[in-house]
Enzyme design. Sequence first.
Site, PDB file in Angstrom:
ATOM      1  N   GLY A 155      -1.265   2.486   8.517  1.00 11.67           N
ATOM      2  CA  GLY A 155       0.027   2.777   9.117  1.00 11.67           C
ATOM      3  C   GLY A 155       1.193   2.578   8.181  1.00 11.67           C
ATOM      4  O   GLY A 155       1.061   2.624   6.954  1.00 11.67           O
ATOM      5  N   CYS A 156       2.358   2.323   8.776  1.00 10.42           N
ATOM      6  CA  CYS A 156       3.615   2.283   8.021  1.00 10.42           C
ATOM      7  C   CYS A 156       3.666   1.157   7.001  1.00 10.42           C
ATOM      8  O   CYS A 156       4.440   1.219   6.044  1.00 10.42           O
ATOM      9  CB  CYS A 156       4.792   2.151   8.986  1.00 10.42           C
ATOM     10  SG  CYS A 156       5.010   3.556  10.104  1.00 10.42           S
ATOM     11  N   ALA A 157       2.879   0.112   7.186  1.00 16.61           N
ATOM     12  CA  ALA A 157       2.936  -1.049   6.290  1.00 16.61           C
ATOM     13  C   ALA A 157       2.102  -0.880   5.037  1.00 16.61           C
ATOM     14  O   ALA A 157       2.132  -1.739   4.146  1.00 16.61           O
ATOM     15  CB  ALA A 157       2.470  -2.293   7.049  1.00 16.61           C
ATOM     16  N   ALA A 158       1.357   0.215   4.904  1.00 16.77           N
ATOM     17  CA  ALA A 158       0.259   0.278   3.944  1.00 16.77           C
ATOM     18  C   ALA A 158       0.660   0.343   2.483  1.00 16.77           C
ATOM     19  O   ALA A 158      -0.149   0.046   1.605  1.00 16.77           O
ATOM     20  CB  ALA A 158      -0.642   1.474   4.272  1.00 16.77           C
ATOM     21  N   HIS A 287      11.192  -1.486   5.600  1.00 17.44           N
ATOM     22  CA  HIS A 287      10.719  -0.214   6.137  1.00 17.44           C
ATOM     23  C   HIS A 287      11.501   0.149   7.401  1.00 17.44           C
ATOM     24  O   HIS A 287      11.526  -0.628   8.361  1.00 17.44           O
ATOM     25  CB  HIS A 287       9.231  -0.282   6.474  1.00 17.44           C
ATOM     26  CG  HIS A 287       8.739   0.928   7.205  1.00 17.44           C
ATOM     27  ND1 HIS A 287       8.572   2.148   6.590  1.00 17.44           N
ATOM     28  CD2 HIS A 287       8.414   1.118   8.506  1.00 17.44           C
ATOM     29  CE1 HIS A 287       8.161   3.027   7.481  1.00 17.44           C
ATOM     30  NE2 HIS A 287       8.057   2.429   8.657  1.00 17.44           N
TER      31      HIS A 287
END
Length: 392
Positions: A155-158, A287
């Site tokens: 997801g967005c944290a990757a 983010h």
Amino acid sequence: MTARIVSIGTAVPPARIAQDAVRELFASQPGVDRLTRRRIQGAFGASAIEHRHTVLGELAGLPPTPGGPEFLDADGTLRAPTTGPRNDLYTRLAPGLGAEAARTALTDAGLAASAITHVVTVSCTGFFAPGPDYRLVRDLGLPTTTERYHLGFIGCAAALPGLRLAARITDSQPDAVVLVVCVELCSLHIRASADPQQIVAASVFGDGAAAAIVAGPAAVQDAGGLDLDRFGTALTDEGEDDMVWTIGDHGFEMVLSAEVPRIIGREIRAAVDRFVGPDAPDAWAVHPGGRSVLDRVEAGLDLDPAALDASRAVLREYGNMSSATILFILRGLLHDDTLPEGARIAGLAFGPGLTVESALMTRRLGRGRTSGHDAVRQDLAAGVAPALAARA
């Protein structure tokens, strides 16, 4: 000396869509009732996004991708392709966008493709094998001995785990030069929906790719960039059902509940204090999952509103490109001439779980450099170690 990001390249599809136009497209779909229309107007209006980029050219009035599924009828009605054709389009389009970002990173670093020893790819918006890591080796002409790793569906944290893996590689192989590439085609999973969570997802996600070159201490001696000092990861006490990314019959389904910003707001102070320590960073790369996420981080950490300007600027111009987004922010900071030598930068990203990923970085201008732009564009040939120069 630790691992260092020496350059970051970015790429976006040519189709650029205005947020107001996308809002009107969703609000004008058949069967949209008054309540749903209000939800669409509210979500899109509160997003703090002005433009996004998409591989779906028809959303910007361009012809659809030849041989691909149609997402928009002539009368402006959104169609609902099944997941297979959507993923086929990802397989066709994602590798080229990732390679474009990687070429920019190589050019900025002054490195030949032959200098790369490892590739780490990151994506959660499609699957195929041999995958994006394989395609980068072929498309960039990297050595066939290049070690490859893929981080999928984080997801967005990757992006931060991708950088962490690159740093771990250089810990054991100090002359390594690692190419980290994040590519996300979020708009492939667009759909008309009355579900409030799907409406929120449709209002924020865009397409983009970013690539970072991470060099080990024996590879680049005097290049400027961002030292990767340390990383952190933490699961929040709640949120497992509030940020969810699953595979449906008509694309991947992203759940973003209204609790996500509130959970982040409640828990961000403890997570950051444990990780950063008593000394406040000089700059932040957070983010932008959405405007409300940035607002909650700002309030939860008692930040000056200007502290998140870099994150808000990327959100405004590109939307949320999932994992690639934070590298867009770091590229901006890498080129920021106001950040001096030794400035500390804290990176934060949020993923399903809810997971908080953190990175602490230090700005390095490189030998004899006085500005951020020069730090990125310097001639690395004068500062590379013999081992890297021999490969390049």
